[in-house]
Write a protein that holds these residues in place. Structure first.
Motif, mmCIF file in Angstrom:
data_model
loop_
_atom_site.group_PDB
_atom_site.id
_atom_site.type_symbol
_atom_site.label_atom_id
_atom_site.label_comp_id
_atom_site.label_asym_id
_atom_site.label_seq_id
_atom_site.Cartn_x
_atom_site.Cartn_y
_atom_site.Cartn_z
ATOM 1 N N LEU A 1 0.705 -1.128 0.134
ATOM 2 C CA LEU A 1 -0.072 0.094 0.100
ATOM 3 C C LEU A 1 0.701 1.304 -0.008
ATOM 4 N N GLU A 2 0.253 2.310 -0.335
ATOM 5 C CA GLU A 2 0.829 3.726 -0.249
ATOM 6 C C GLU A 2 0.710 4.376 1.032
ATOM 7 N N GLY A 3 -0.158 3.700 1.944
ATOM 8 C CA GLY A 3 -0.203 4.236 3.441
ATOM 9 C C GLY A 3 -0.515 3.344 4.345
ATOM 10 N N PRO A 4 -0.656 3.742 5.467
ATOM 11 C CA PRO A 4 -0.608 2.647 6.573
ATOM 12 C C PRO A 4 -2.238 2.205 6.778
ATOM 13 N N LEU A 5 -2.564 1.131 7.044
ATOM 14 C CA LEU A 5 -3.844 0.271 6.809
ATOM 15 C C LEU A 5 -3.464 -0.876 8.053
ATOM 16 N N SER A 6 -3.880 -0.953 9.221
ATOM 17 C CA SER A 6 -3.900 -2.099 9.967
ATOM 18 C C SER A 6 -4.438 -3.192 9.604
ATOM 19 N N VAL A 7 -4.034 -4.435 10.361
ATOM 20 C CA VAL A 7 -4.484 -5.749 9.985
ATOM 21 C C VAL A 7 -6.200 -5.701 10.318
ATOM 22 N N GLN A 8 -6.522 -5.071 11.473
ATOM 23 C CA GLN A 8 -7.831 -4.997 11.841
ATOM 24 C C GLN A 8 -8.774 -4.328 10.981
ATOM 25 N N GLU A 9 -8.324 -2.854 10.805
ATOM 26 C CA GLU A 9 -8.977 -2.191 9.743
ATOM 27 C C GLU A 9 -9.017 -2.944 8.449
ATOM 28 N N ALA A 10 -8.340 -3.659 7.811
ATOM 29 C CA ALA A 10 -8.313 -4.326 6.627
ATOM 30 C C ALA A 10 -9.543 -5.191 6.597
ATOM 31 N N ARG A 11 -9.432 -6.048 7.878
ATOM 32 C CA ARG A 11 -10.579 -7.160 8.232
ATOM 33 C C ARG A 11 -11.903 -6.360 8.216
ATOM 34 N N GLU A 12 -12.009 -5.308 9.030
ATOM 35 C CA GLU A 12 -13.300 -4.580 8.952
ATOM 36 C C GLU A 12 -13.760 -4.325 7.514
ATOM 37 N N LEU A 13 -12.853 -3.603 6.763
ATOM 38 C CA LEU A 13 -13.381 -2.966 5.362
ATOM 39 C C LEU A 13 -13.599 -4.462 4.520
ATOM 40 N N ILE A 14 -13.024 -5.480 4.425
ATOM 41 C CA ILE A 14 -13.366 -6.661 3.552
ATOM 42 C C ILE A 14 -14.678 -7.030 4.238
ATOM 43 N N ALA A 15 -15.021 -7.239 5.392
ATOM 44 C CA ALA A 15 -16.157 -7.877 5.907
ATOM 45 C C ALA A 15 -17.317 -7.233 5.623
ATOM 46 N N ALA A 16 -17.240 -5.757 5.579
ATOM 47 C CA ALA A 16 -18.240 -4.960 5.171
ATOM 48 C C ALA A 16 -18.504 -4.784 3.680
ATOM 49 N N PHE A 17 -17.785 -5.406 2.847
ATOM 50 C CA PHE A 17 -17.848 -5.229 1.309
ATOM 51 C C PHE A 17 -18.842 -6.384 0.739
ATOM 52 N N PRO A 18 -19.829 -6.060 -0.073
ATOM 53 C CA PRO A 18 -20.865 -6.880 -0.369
ATOM 54 C C PRO A 18 -20.253 -8.012 -1.145
ATOM 55 N N GLY A 19 -20.766 -9.247 -0.922
ATOM 56 C CA GLY A 19 -20.200 -10.551 -1.542
ATOM 57 C C GLY A 19 -19.050 -11.148 -1.300
ATOM 58 N N VAL A 20 -18.582 -10.611 -0.092
ATOM 59 C CA VAL A 20 -17.408 -11.015 0.585
ATOM 60 C C VAL A 20 -17.474 -11.370 2.055
ATOM 61 N N ILE A 21 -17.068 -12.555 2.229
ATOM 62 C CA ILE A 21 -16.969 -12.846 3.783
ATOM 63 C C ILE A 21 -15.553 -12.921 4.466
ATOM 64 N N VAL A 22 -15.463 -12.855 5.733
ATOM 65 C CA VAL A 22 -14.304 -12.949 6.328
ATOM 66 C C VAL A 22 -14.284 -14.439 7.190
ATOM 67 N N GLU A 23 -13.213 -15.204 6.817
ATOM 68 C CA GLU A 23 -13.107 -16.518 7.730
ATOM 69 C C GLU A 23 -11.554 -16.444 8.232
ATOM 70 N N ASP A 24 -11.254 -15.940 9.220
ATOM 71 C CA ASP A 24 -9.961 -15.501 9.784
ATOM 72 C C ASP A 24 -9.927 -15.496 11.208
ATOM 73 N N ASN A 25 -9.569 -17.025 11.738
ATOM 74 C CA ASN A 25 -9.261 -17.220 12.957
ATOM 75 C C ASN A 25 -8.216 -18.211 13.159
ATOM 76 N N PRO A 26 -7.059 -17.954 12.940
ATOM 77 C CA PRO A 26 -5.860 -18.857 12.933
ATOM 78 C C PRO A 26 -5.865 -19.732 14.359
ATOM 79 N N ALA A 27 -6.270 -19.011 15.400
ATOM 80 C CA ALA A 27 -6.233 -19.938 16.649
ATOM 81 C C ALA A 27 -7.063 -21.185 16.539
ATOM 82 N N GLU A 28 -8.278 -20.991 15.953
ATOM 83 C CA GLU A 28 -9.271 -21.958 15.627
ATOM 84 C C GLU A 28 -9.100 -22.669 14.312
ATOM 85 N N MET A 29 -7.871 -22.570 13.600
ATOM 86 C CA MET A 29 -7.772 -23.155 12.471
ATOM 87 C C MET A 29 -9.061 -22.956 11.345
#
Length: 343
Positions: free
Chosen positions: A256-284
């Motif tokens: 990227l050309e500027g900062p974006l945290s992992v949490q911000e990225a996760r929230e942006l992706i989860a809010a986008f239509p047609g996309v779901i986030v499946e991301d919990n490494p602790a639970e595989m």
């Protein structure tokens, strides 16, 4: 609600059948339905929503009184699309024939729906790998400009058609029975050399072009630039065929050309239509082709910082390339047109 006369070109193939599934699932407002295919498939019967349809051989005159023509893809698009348009149909085409034509919109409805209004009779569906990638990248791109993308794809055999699926089946059976394994389809049926796909990976999809990249890889570059209307993004793709039946996977590194945290990225992706986030490494928990096949949403996981560059992220993206990568994307374009009185 107004209903439309719809034609499906390539009705007997995998994408054509998915069109039918989705038309029923999504209650698309069709009046008359024409099922078209090559002369080899003409005469076949298809039962759909309580009615038996006879598949017709596709000809330019087949599109008379058709408002929406869904093309499943293939060489026939180039020859039949102009005739369909002359008969008054809007063609939504899954082939690569028109994607890079300047006057043909290249559309992912969640990403650039406004481009649909610019059509002159033909609207192109992007390559399946491009669609799956951009569904994950667009919410990030809208927040922070993307400088560079390095993407490696893991593409299912169904992307190469029924023959590739059958060959994987046959190779697995022959392997288990200790019989010689025959390869006639992959990396491409028309190529001079073929390799076993069972228990193997093939780092070639389509033919090689200048610079050592394949056409499939360069499609991801050129189509991304056109869809986002931004050719400043550096894109370095490697496309690989894997012994998976359905759903493409992609490992994407984003600078990227500027900062974006992992949490911000996760929230942006989860809010986008047609996309779901499946991301919990602790639970595989992470996306896998086995669980995205037959699903409409693109799944994103393994969202993590890339500490090797100032502003970097890594993500893992999986999507059904027959649904969102082909038939669903095209039908969503048709739904947008219907909803905005563009037909």
């Amino acid at each position: 609600m107004k209903k439309y006369n719809v034609a499906i070109l390539g009705a007997t193939g995998a994408v054509g059948k998915e069109f039918l599934n989705l038309i029923e699932e999504r209650n698309f407002p069709f009046n008359e339905l024409k099922l078209l295919a090559s002369s080899r498939s003409a005469g076949k019967k298809i039962d759909f929503m309580g009615k038996t349809y006879i598949v017709e051989e596709a000809k330019p005159e087949s599109f008379e009184n058709v408002q929406i023509a869904l093309f499943a893809g293939g060489a026939a698009s180039k020859t039949l699309a102009p005739g369909a348009v002359r008969h008054g149909a809007v063609v939504i085409d899954n082939s690569s024939a028109f994607r890079m034509e300047p006057e043909v919109p290249l559309v992912i409805p969640e990403v650039n729906p406004e481009a649909i209004k610019q059509h002159k009779g033909i609207i192109a569906n992007p390559n399946c790998s491009t669609i799956i990638m951009l569904m994950a990248l667009k919410p990030i791109y809208d927040k922070v400009k993307i400088k560079r993308v390095v993407v490696s794809t893991y593409q299912a055999v169904s992307g190469a058609g029924k023959e590739a699926i059958d060959e994987l089946n046959e190779q697995v059976i022959d392997y288990l029975h200790d019989r010689p394994i025959k390869a006639n389809v992959l990396p491409g049926a028309s190529l001079s050399k073929h390799y076993q796909i069972a228990f193997n990976l093939l780092p070639q999809i389509d033919v090689f072009v200048d610079g050592g990249y394949t056409k499939e890889e360069m499609k991801m570059v050129h189509e991304t630039h056109k869809i986002l209307q931004d050719d400043t993004i550096g894109i370095s793709p490697t496309t690989v065929r894997v012994p998976v039946y359905r759903s493409h996977s992609e490992a994407i590194n984003i600078e990227l050309e500027g900062p974006l945290s992992v949490q911000e990225a996760r929230e942006l992706i989860a809010a986008f239509p047609g996309v779901i986030v499946e991301d919990n490494p602790a639970e595989m928990i992470y996306p896998m082709p086995l669980f995205t096949s037959g699903k409409n949403d693109v799944a994103v996981g393994r969202i993590r910082e890339d500490k090797s560059v100032p502003y970097g992220l890594n993500i893992w993206v999986v999507g059904d390339q027959i649904r969102k990568g082909a038939a669903l994307n095209a039908l969503q374009i048709a739904e947008y047109m219907v909803g905005h009185n563009l037909v």
